[in-house]
Design an enzyme around this catalytic site. Structure first.
Site, PDB file in Angstrom:
ATOM      1  N   CYS B  84       0.824  -1.176   0.141  1.00 48.20           N
ATOM      2  CA  CYS B  84       0.057  -0.142  -0.141  1.00 48.20           C
ATOM      3  C   CYS B  84       0.811   1.400   0.174  1.00 48.20           C
ATOM      4  CB  CYS B  84      -1.072   0.006   1.272  1.00 48.20           C
ATOM      5  SG  CYS B  84      -1.806  -1.416   1.285  1.00 48.20           S
ATOM      6  N   CYS B 211     -13.311  -0.456   7.835  1.00 50.28           N
ATOM      7  CA  CYS B 211     -12.236  -0.885   6.760  1.00 50.28           C
ATOM      8  C   CYS B 211     -12.562   0.308   5.303  1.00 50.28           C
ATOM      9  CB  CYS B 211     -12.673  -2.194   6.129  1.00 50.28           C
ATOM     10  SG  CYS B 211     -12.818  -3.404   7.631  1.00 50.28           S
ATOM     11  N   LYS B 332     -10.095   5.530   3.933  1.00 49.83           N
ATOM     12  CA  LYS B 332     -11.652   5.134   4.237  1.00 49.83           C
ATOM     13  C   LYS B 332     -12.680   5.603   3.100  1.00 49.83           C
ATOM     14  CE  LYS B 332     -14.301   3.502   6.702  1.00 49.83           C
ATOM     15  NZ  LYS B 332     -15.243   3.426   5.712  1.00 49.83           N
ATOM     16  N   HIS B 336      -8.927   3.428  -1.740  1.00 47.17           N
ATOM     17  CA  HIS B 336      -7.552   2.912  -1.595  1.00 47.17           C
ATOM     18  C   HIS B 336      -7.350   2.036  -2.787  1.00 47.17           C
ATOM     19  CE1 HIS B 336      -3.830   1.490   0.061  1.00 47.17           C
ATOM     20  NE2 HIS B 336      -4.381   0.848   0.887  1.00 47.17           N
TER      21      HIS B 336
END
Lengths: 131, 389
Positions: B84, B211, B332, B336
Site C-alpha cells: 500500500c 475498513c 477510508k 484505496h
C-alpha cells in the site's frame, strides 16, 4: 540460511517446533534469517522452541481470502524463548473474546493445501487452550 | 543534494472504473502535466507504482507501457511495489533522483484496479503482502492484522474495547464527512456511528465501516528541482523531507502497537525538513482501517502513545482541529487503489498548500505530511511537503 522452510515443515510434522539460535548473543530467532537481528552475527544454529506460549493477540476472520472458509481465529502467540508465531486457535469463533489475551496455549500443526500461488502446500500452526 | 519541488498533480476520480490500468494512469498524468504546464517530452524518467497488475489485468512489466501511453520513448521507467506504500516510495525515489542531479524533471505515481478481482480473490492478493511462508498459511488477512492490532492497542493502553470501538467509529464518521466534500473521493456520503455499528463484522473487532474499500484509480505527480520549479510555476511545493523504514515480518515486530518502521521513517523526514510534529498543519495518513489512523497519529508524533483515540473524540483531528487528519476522506472514504494511494495523498497535500482544496480546505495550511504504510506494518514511507513560495 540454516533453517529452510521445507525443513521447518518437516520438523513440525515430526512434533518439533524449530527456529534458530544465535551462538554469539543467545538470541532465539523465528521466522528464520541469515543473520541475527539482535547482534548481526551469522553463527545461527537450529534450536528447538517450546510448543507452548501465550496469546499476544487474535482476531476472528469473517471475510477470508479465496481458499479459506470463515469464520476462524488467527492468533499471534509469544513463546517463552522470545519469538512470536502465528497460527489458528481451535476455539469457537463466536465465543472468542478479549479474555483470550494472555491465555496459555499448546502448539500443534495442520497441513494447508495451498493454491496456485502458494508454491505448494504448507503448514499452519494450531493453538489449543491449556485448561 | 538539490532542493526538489512538485509542480503538477493529477488523479482520476477514485471508485469503480471501466478504464484499463494504463488508461487511468494516462488520465492522471494528463491532469498533472497540464497542472505543471510541462509537455510529456520533457519527462526524463518514470517512477511507476502498481502492485497487482498481474492479477488485475495479467499485466506485468507495466512501467514501459505506462511511458509509451504518454508518448514517452527512450527514458528509464521503473515499477515500484511496496504494497500500500507503493506510490509514496515511488515519489520518494523520484525526488531522490532529482535531488541527486540524475534527472531534472520526472513523473511518479501509480495505478490500480482492485475491484475487478472481487472480494475473496482481492483479499487473497492483499494477504500476499504478509509473510507468505510463516503467516500466510494461517489465513491472515489485512483486516485481520489490523484487528489484532486493535486488540493489542486496547490491552496495552488500558482502553476498554467498547470505548476504542466508539472512537474508531468516530474516525469513520469524520473521514466520510470529509470524503463527502471531496469530488474525487470513492465515497461521497456521510455516515453515522450507528451505520458503523450496524455494518457486518469483517475481523473482530473491525466492522465493514472500519475498513477502507477496494478501489480503482490512478494518480501522478511531476517533480523537478526547486530552482526550475520557481521558473515554471507560481506555487511549487517543496519536498522538504522524506523517510522510509522497514520492519520485516509481523512476527518480528515486538514493539506493537508502536510501529518501528513509522518511527524510523518519520524521524528521518522531520530531520531532513528541520521540522517537528508541531509544525505540521495538515496530514494525509494511512487509515486503511480506523485503528490504523489512531496508531499513525501517534507514530508521527501528533499525540502521545495511547492518546490518539481520545484526540479523535475531542475533534482535534477534524478540519479546523489541532491537526486536521485526512481532510480528503483518507483511504477510508477517498478510497484505496493501493498502488496509487500515496500519490493521491500527495495530490491532496499539494492542493491544500496551494489553497485549492475547495470544500475540504484546511485554513492556512503551509506544511503538510504524507504517511503511507505497506504490508502488515512492514514498510512505512513519510513525506513532508511545504510551500515553496
Amino acid at each position: 540460511m540454516k533453517l529452510r522452510f521445507i525443513d521447518y515443515c518437516k520438523h513440525i510434522k515430526e512434533g518439533k517446533l524449530v527456529g534458530l539460535k544465535c551462538e554469539d548473543c543467545g538470541h532465539y530467532i523465528f521466522p528464520p534469517k541469515s543473520y541475527c537481528p539482535n547482534c548481526g552475527e551469522d553463527r545461527l544454529n537450529k534450536a528447538e522452541l517450546s510448543k507452548s506460549g501465550k496469546i499476544k493477540t487474535f482476531t476472528v476472520v469473517r471475510v477470508a481470502p479465496e481458499g479459506f472458509t470463515p469464520p476462524y481465529i488467527v492468533a499471534i502467540v509469544e513463546l517463552p524463548e522470545g519469538p512470536q508465531v502465528m497460527g489458528n486457535l481451535d476455539y469457537d469463533p463466536d465465543k472468542a473474546d478479549f479474555s483470550l489475551l494472555g491465555k496459555q496455549v499448546d502448539i500443534g500443526w495442520k497441513s494447508v493445501g495451498g493454491d496456485r500461488y502458494s508454491a505448494g502446500e504448507g503448514v499452519a500452526l494450531s493453538f489449543s487452550l491449556v485448561i | 543534494m538539490r532542493e526538489v519541488a512538485i509542480i503538477g498533480v493529477g488523479m482520476t476520480k477514485f471508485g469503480k472504473h471501466e478504464e484499463t490500468l494504463l488508461e487511468m494512469f494516462g488520465d492522471a498524468v494528463e491532469e498533472a502535466l497540464l497542472d505543471a504546464k510541462v509537455s510529456p517530452k520533457e519527462i526524463e524518467a518514470v517512477f511507476f507504482g502498481n502492485c497487482l497488475g498481474g492479477f488485475e489485468e495479467g499485466q506485468m512489466n507495466i512501467s514501459p507501457f505506462g511511458a509509451s501511453v504518454l508518448g514517452l520513448k527512450d527514458i528509464p521507467t521503473t515499477r515500484f511495489e511496496c504494497a500500500c506504500a507503493t506510490a509514496t516510495v515511488a515519489i520518494r525515489y523520484a525526488s531522490l533522483s532529482v535531488a541527486s542531479g540524475c534527472h531534472d524533471i520526472v513523473l511518479a505515481g501509480g495505478t490500480e484496479k482492485t475491484l475487478v478481482m472481487g472480494t475473496p480473490f482481492a483479499t487473497r492478493t492483499f494477504a500476499m503482502a504478509s509473510d507468505s511462508r510463516y503467516e500466510g498459511f494461517s489465513g491472515i488477512t489485512f483486516p485481520g492484522a489490523f484487528a489484532m492490532m486493535a486488540m493489542l492497542y486496547s490491552k496495552q493502553y488500558g482502553i476498554p474495547l467498547k470505548t476504542l470501538k466508539e472512537r474508531m467509529a468516530m474516525i469513520a464518521v469524520k473521514n466520510h464527512r470529509n470524503g463527502a466534500r471531496n469530488p474525487k473521493a470513492h465515497f461521497r456520503k456521510e455516515i453515522t456511528i450507528d451505520d458503523v455499528y450496524n455494518s457486518m463484522m469483517v475481523a473482530d473487532p473491525l466492522q465493514l465501516y472500519d475498513c477502507c474499500p477496494f478501489t480503482d484509480g490512478a494518480s501522478a505527480v511531476i517533480i523537478t528541482t526547486l530552482e526550475k520549479a520557481k521558473k515554471l510555476c507560481p506555487k511549487p511545493v517543496v519536498v522538504a523531507g522524506t523517510g522510509q523504514g522497514s520492519a520485516g515480518s509481523l512476527l518480528d515486530q515486538k514493539d506493537l502497537p508502536r510501529l518501528r518502521a513509522r518511527e524510523v521513517a518519520a524521524r528521518e523526514a522531520y530531520k531532513q525538513a528541520g521540522l517537528t510534529p508541531k509544525d505540521i498543519d495538515v496530514c494525509e495518513l494511512h487509515d486503511c482501517f480506523t485503528i490504523a489512523e489512531i496508531i499513525a497519529s501517534e507514530g508521527l508524533g501528533f499525540f502521545d502513545h495511547g492518546k490518539g483515540s481520545e484526540a479523535v473524540e475531542k475533534g482535534e483531528t477534524d478540519i479546523g482541529g489541532k491537526i486536521p487528519i485526512n481532510p480528503s476522506g483518507g483511504l477510508k472514504a477517498r478510497g484505496h487503489p493501493i498502488g496509487a494511494t500515496g500519490a493521491a495523498q500527495v495530490y491532496t497535500i499539494v492542493k491544500q498548500l496551494r489553497k485549492e482544496a475547495g470544500d475540504f480546505q484546511v485554513d492556512g495550511a503551509k506544511v503538510g505530511m504524507v504517511d503511507t504504510l505497506g504490508g502488515d506494518f512492514s514498510v512505512v514511507c513519510n513525506l513532508i511537503l511545504k510551500r515553496g513560495w
